[in-house]
Motif scaffolding. Structure first.
Motif, PDB file in Angstrom:
ATOM      1  N   ILE A   1       0.856  -1.196   0.000  1.00 30.41           N
ATOM      2  CA  ILE A   1       0.000   0.000   0.000  1.00 30.41           C
ATOM      3  C   ILE A   1       0.886   1.239   0.000  1.00 30.41           C
ATOM      4  O   ILE A   1       1.621   1.485   0.953  1.00 30.41           O
ATOM      5  CB  ILE A   1      -0.937   0.003   1.219  1.00 30.41           C
TER       6      ILE A   1
ATOM      7  N   GLN B   1      -4.846   1.159  -6.137  1.00 29.64           N
ATOM      8  CA  GLN B   1      -3.760   1.568  -5.242  1.00 29.64           C
ATOM      9  C   GLN B   1      -4.028   2.942  -4.636  1.00 29.64           C
ATOM     10  O   GLN B   1      -3.741   3.163  -3.457  1.00 29.64           O
ATOM     11  CB  GLN B   1      -2.430   1.571  -6.000  1.00 29.64           C
TER      12      GLN B   1
ATOM     13  N   MET C   1      -6.578   2.493  -1.925  1.00 26.68           N
ATOM     14  CA  MET C   1      -6.016   1.832  -0.743  1.00 26.68           C
ATOM     15  C   MET C   1      -5.003   2.714  -0.024  1.00 26.68           C
ATOM     16  O   MET C   1      -4.730   2.506   1.163  1.00 26.68           O
ATOM     17  CB  MET C   1      -5.352   0.515  -1.144  1.00 26.68           C
ATOM     18  N   SER C   2      -4.456   3.702  -0.716  1.00 22.20           N
ATOM     19  CA  SER C   2      -3.465   4.584  -0.085  1.00 22.20           C
ATOM     20  C   SER C   2      -4.064   5.363   1.083  1.00 22.20           C
ATOM     21  O   SER C   2      -3.330   5.896   1.926  1.00 22.20           O
ATOM     22  CB  SER C   2      -2.869   5.547  -1.110  1.00 22.20           C
TER      23      SER C   2
ATOM     24  N   TYR D   1      -5.322   4.064   3.548  1.00 26.59           N
ATOM     25  CA  TYR D   1      -4.888   3.363   4.756  1.00 26.59           C
ATOM     26  C   TYR D   1      -3.454   3.738   5.142  1.00 26.59           C
ATOM     27  O   TYR D   1      -3.120   3.771   6.330  1.00 26.59           O
ATOM     28  CB  TYR D   1      -5.006   1.854   4.563  1.00 26.59           C
ATOM     29  N   TYR D   2      -2.621   4.007   4.159  1.00 26.15           N
ATOM     30  CA  TYR D   2      -1.261   4.488   4.456  1.00 26.15           C
ATOM     31  C   TYR D   2      -1.337   5.779   5.262  1.00 26.15           C
ATOM     32  O   TYR D   2      -0.645   5.932   6.281  1.00 26.15           O
ATOM     33  CB  TYR D   2      -0.495   4.714   3.158  1.00 26.15           C
TER      34      TYR D   2
ATOM     35  N   GLY E   1       5.244   0.306   2.589  1.00 17.49           N
ATOM     36  CA  GLY E   1       3.797   0.265   2.727  1.00 17.49           C
ATOM     37  C   GLY E   1       3.323   0.726   4.092  1.00 17.49           C
ATOM     38  O   GLY E   1       3.786   1.736   4.628  1.00 17.49           O
TER      39      GLY E   1
END
Length: 297
Positions: A83, A114, A117-118, A120-121, A151
């Motif tokens: 991620i 991606q 989902m980033s 969550y980073y 990640g």
């Protein structure tokens, strides 16, 4: 010399002093020679029969170094190495689309995922910063610990670094090279050969486990932790799962209860959270997080 020091002075040189003082022996300092000190002989230490010794060393090194640095409490952050940050994900999407928006459709789809989902980073980064800022004022700080890679792991160490605190990275040797991310505190960056001992160190000082979306490695770490708590082998502590939609689509917890594979009470081993603030508020409800608190347990 001080008289008291004479009474407590060492009677024998340390192993380090002895190893450093050895004079070369040309006739015996050759490949295959058995003359070297056992603890200074890498070829001997790497023998198959010495595996129990290597496992003990891998247990002891991080343990002793953390003891020396006064580390007693940690919050473990698990999650995917794949991620990226939002900035990196946006750049990958722009690259995939190309200058005239005529890029490969599958590549664009992956890049869009991606980017989604980033999120969550960035939450992992903010959560680690929240933990670190609050802990910097405590008598007994709580340190963020991650698997030390990219990640989500990078996000955890990065958040702690940006908040002016220390954090731990427990790296693992893999067939494909895994480099430690640049935000880990150098004296707290460890490297493991054995997965089992690495996972043991994740849990030894942890007061909470925070799990972000991930693959096989993340699931392995999460389920081992839940199994240890479920079976009473480890004390109960908060387990936070970031992203209800991700986890409930991945794992049908209700079906596990329905089929009798787990008990109804087992779903209370963990909590779903969506934001860094929600996660921190839940931890505050579990522990005394006041600045003057002496222990997180």
């Amino acid at each position: 010399m001080n008289k008291r020091k004479q009474l407590i002075a060492r009677n024998f040189p340390t192993a380090k002093e002895e190893a450093q003082s050895l004079a070369p022996q040309p006739n015996y300092d050759q490949p295959g020679s058995a003359y070297r000190l056992a603890f200074d002989d890498n070829e001997f230490l790497l023998r198959e029969e010495l595996r129990p010794v290597r496992m003990q060393l891998e247990l002891l090194k991080p343990e002793l170094m953390q003891q020396e640095l006064g580390i007693k409490s940690t919050i473990v952050m698990f999650g995917s190495a794949r991620i990226p940050s939002q900035e990196e994900a946006q750049a990958l999407l722009t690259q995939a689309r190309g200058s005239n928006n005529s890029g490969d459709a599958e590549q664009i789809k992956r890049a869009e995922m991606q980017l989604a989902m980033s999120h969550y980073y960035e939450e992992a980064r903010r959560f680690a910063a929240l933990v670190t800022r609050a802990s910097n004022e405590r008598d007994n700080p709580i340190y963020v610990v991650t698997g030390g890679g990219p990640g989500i792991m990078e996000a955890g160490n990065r958040g702690a670094f940006e908040a002016g605190g220390k954090s731990i990275g427990l790296n693992i040797v893999l067939p494909f090279e895994q480099h430690p991310n640049r935000y880990i505190t150098p004296e707290l960056c460890f490297r493991f050969h054995y997965f089992a001992l690495r996972k043991m160190h994740f849990l030894m000082r942890s007061v909470a486990l925070v799990c972000f979306p991930g693959g096989f490695g993340t699931l392995d770490e999460l389920f081992e932790t839940m199994t240890l708590i479920q079976t009473g082998k480890s004390r109960r502590r908060p387990i936070l799962l970031f992203g209800r939609e991700f986890w409930t689509r991945l794992i049908n917890f209700d079906y596990l209860v329905e089929t009798g594979m787990i008990g109804p009470a087992d779903v209370r081993l963990f909590h779903f959270v969506e934001t860094a603030e929600e996660a921190w508020a839940l931890l505050e409800s579990e522990y005394d997080m006041n600045p003057g608190a002496h222990s997180a347990t």
